[in-house]
Design an enzyme around this catalytic site. Structure first.
Site, mmCIF file in Angstrom:
data_model
loop_
_atom_site.group_PDB
_atom_site.id
_atom_site.type_symbol
_atom_site.label_atom_id
_atom_site.label_comp_id
_atom_site.label_asym_id
_atom_site.label_seq_id
_atom_site.Cartn_x
_atom_site.Cartn_y
_atom_site.Cartn_z
ATOM 1 C CG ASP A 153 0.998 -13.729 -1.080
ATOM 2 O OD1 ASP A 153 2.047 -13.422 -0.492
ATOM 3 O OD2 ASP A 153 0.586 -13.126 -2.073
ATOM 4 C CG HIS A 213 2.127 -5.465 2.666
ATOM 5 N ND1 HIS A 213 3.268 -6.055 2.145
ATOM 6 C CD2 HIS A 213 1.369 -5.113 1.596
ATOM 7 C CE1 HIS A 213 3.190 -6.045 0.822
ATOM 8 N NE2 HIS A 213 2.045 -5.476 0.470
ATOM 9 C CG ASN A 216 -4.706 -0.437 -4.788
ATOM 10 O OD1 ASN A 216 -5.320 0.587 -4.484
ATOM 11 N ND2 ASN A 216 -5.227 -1.356 -5.574
ATOM 12 N N GLY A 217 -3.408 -2.818 -1.853
ATOM 13 C CA GLY A 217 -3.895 -3.852 -0.947
ATOM 14 C C GLY A 217 -3.128 -3.700 0.352
ATOM 15 C CG LEU A 289 -2.887 7.842 0.363
ATOM 16 C CD1 LEU A 289 -4.339 7.986 0.808
ATOM 17 C CD2 LEU A 289 -2.124 6.976 1.354
ATOM 18 N NE ARG A 290 1.027 7.983 -6.353
ATOM 19 C CZ ARG A 290 1.604 7.222 -7.276
ATOM 20 N NH1 ARG A 290 2.892 7.360 -7.530
ATOM 21 N NH2 ARG A 290 0.908 6.313 -7.949
ATOM 22 C CD GLU A 393 5.259 -9.113 -1.779
ATOM 23 O OE1 GLU A 393 4.133 -9.340 -1.320
ATOM 24 O OE2 GLU A 393 5.468 -8.295 -2.685
#
EC number: 2.7.2.1
Length: 408
Positions: A153, A213, A216-217, A289-290, A393
């Protein structure tokens, strides 16, 4: 080279994701995919999709990743699934490795020297790299004839200049201890850059981009001439944007101060910044976030504040990267779970940039909610393209694994 079967492995601290492909250059077919969750417990779960079927096994006693791999092999080769007949059909295994330090600038075929180097930098990703190494070592035993490839990564960001990756700490920290910005989500950024070049019909070497990007991260990448120029995550994924549970940028003296106030160790404070901060910390309710939008739309103070802080931080980074790229960019791209589905976050993140010619089409943006579809959400009056592109990815890992096997 004929069609070959490649297994892609993504090792988490308590999970193992996998996809089995039959692959030939630029043509792939998924034979099976799935996940083993809750490893190191007696309630482990295996979920696997194959041949339009879904197999789920629950309450399994899987006490280690080593045992998880044995369950995976059994699932791939048993008479019920018949996904493959024997293990030697798998010719390549591609691993997602979180941290490659400065040593690994590209994906590599794994040998003992590579393993030794990975062990030397395990302290940079203590939750992920050591487990990934154990999985690789076990794979050498289980698949002695397959070539294994490590895909990092961090590799994508090894093109950053020292002015972007060095911290203003004593230079000896960098020289002696390798303290610097490494950046993450590189496999995602590599895919998005390649895909954007195709969409815009431009050579990768001619592309200047800002890629967001957002999951959540979350992180942002400034791309100049098709290469990583700067990025928001740092030595670890804790730096940068406000994320689901990560704080992002903070004053470092907060750590010893709160350690003293709360009578906790610095390691415990670091854990709070990683797992109890970000959107969860501000909203006091959720990292999802929802859920936060539901509360925010009901005018709940902390949830509204969490969205404001998150998007304000994103705007600051976009603005700084526009300046870093001398205001010469071809496109802004949103990707990952939030980036591809949350039109409100996209709108708020670009609010105000219309004054310098970066204009979103609100109607197009509101319709861009399918996580598996590419969209152009830029206004006809926009000076640059604003795109929504789902990331892949795994495809980056698959292509790198294939290329390295083919050439070695």
């Amino acid at each position: 080279m004929k069609n070959i079967i490649i297994l892609i492995i993504n090792t988490g601290s308590s999970s193992l994701k996998f996809t089995l492909y039959e692959y030939q250059y630029q043509s792939e077919q998924i034979l099976a995919s799935g996940i083993i969750e809750k490893i190191k417990t007696t309630q482990a779960i295996i979920k696997i999709k194959f041949k339009n079927k879904l197999l789920e096994l629950t309450n399994l006693n899987i006490k280690s990743h080593k045992k998880a791999l044995k369950h995976l092999i059994k699932t791939l080769t048993n008479k019920k699934t018949k996904i493959i007949n024997y293990l030697d059909q798998i010719q390549g295994i591609g691993h997602r490795i979180v941290h490659g330090g400065a040593q690994f600038k590209n994906s590599v075929i794994i040998n003992q020297n590579v393993l030794n180097e990975l062990k030397k930098i395990s302290h940079l990703a203590p939750l992920h790299n050591p487990i990934a190494i154990k999985v690789i070592e076990q794979m050498f035993i289980l698949f002695p004839n397959a070539k294994q490839v490590a895909c990092f990564d961090t590799s994508w960001h090894q093109t950053m200049n020292q002015k972007a990756f060095l911290y203003a700490t004593p230079y000896s920290w960098y020289k002696d201890y390798h303290i610097r910005k490494y950046g993450f989500h590189g496999l995602s950024y590599a895919y998005i850059t390649k895909r954007t070049a195709i969409i815009l019909n431009k050579n990768i070497e001619d592309l200047n981009l800002i890629i967001l990007h957002l999951g959540n991260g979350a992180s942002i990448n400034a791309v100049q001439k098709g290469r990583s120029y700067d990025t928001s995550m740092g030595l670890t994924p804790l730096e940068g944007l406000v994320m689901g549970t990560r704080s992002g940028d903070i004053d470092p003296t907060i750590i010893p101060l709160m350690s003293k106030i709360l009578k906790k160790t610095t390691k415990q404070i670091e854990n709070i910044l990683n797992k109890e901060s970000g959107m969860l910390g501000i909203s006091c309710k959720s990292n999802d976030l929802r859920d936060i939008w539901i509360e925010s739309n009901n005018n709940e103070y902390n949830s509204k504040l969490a969205v404001e802080i998150m998007t304000y931080r994103i705007k600051k980074y976009i603005g700084s990267y526009l300046a870093a790229l001398d205001f010469n960019i071809d496109a802004i791209i949103f990707t990952a779970g939030i980036g591809t589905s949350d039109y409100e976050i996209r709108k708020l993140s670009l609010q105000g940039f219309e004054k310098i010619g970066i204009k979103i089409d609100f109607q197009k943006n509101n319709l861009a909610i399918d996580k598996n579809t590419e969209y152009d959400i830029s206004s006809n009056q926009s000076n640059i393209k604003i795109l929504v592109i789902p990331t892949n990815e795994e495809l980056t890992i698959l292509e790198d694994t294939y290329d390295l096997i083919k050439n070695n």
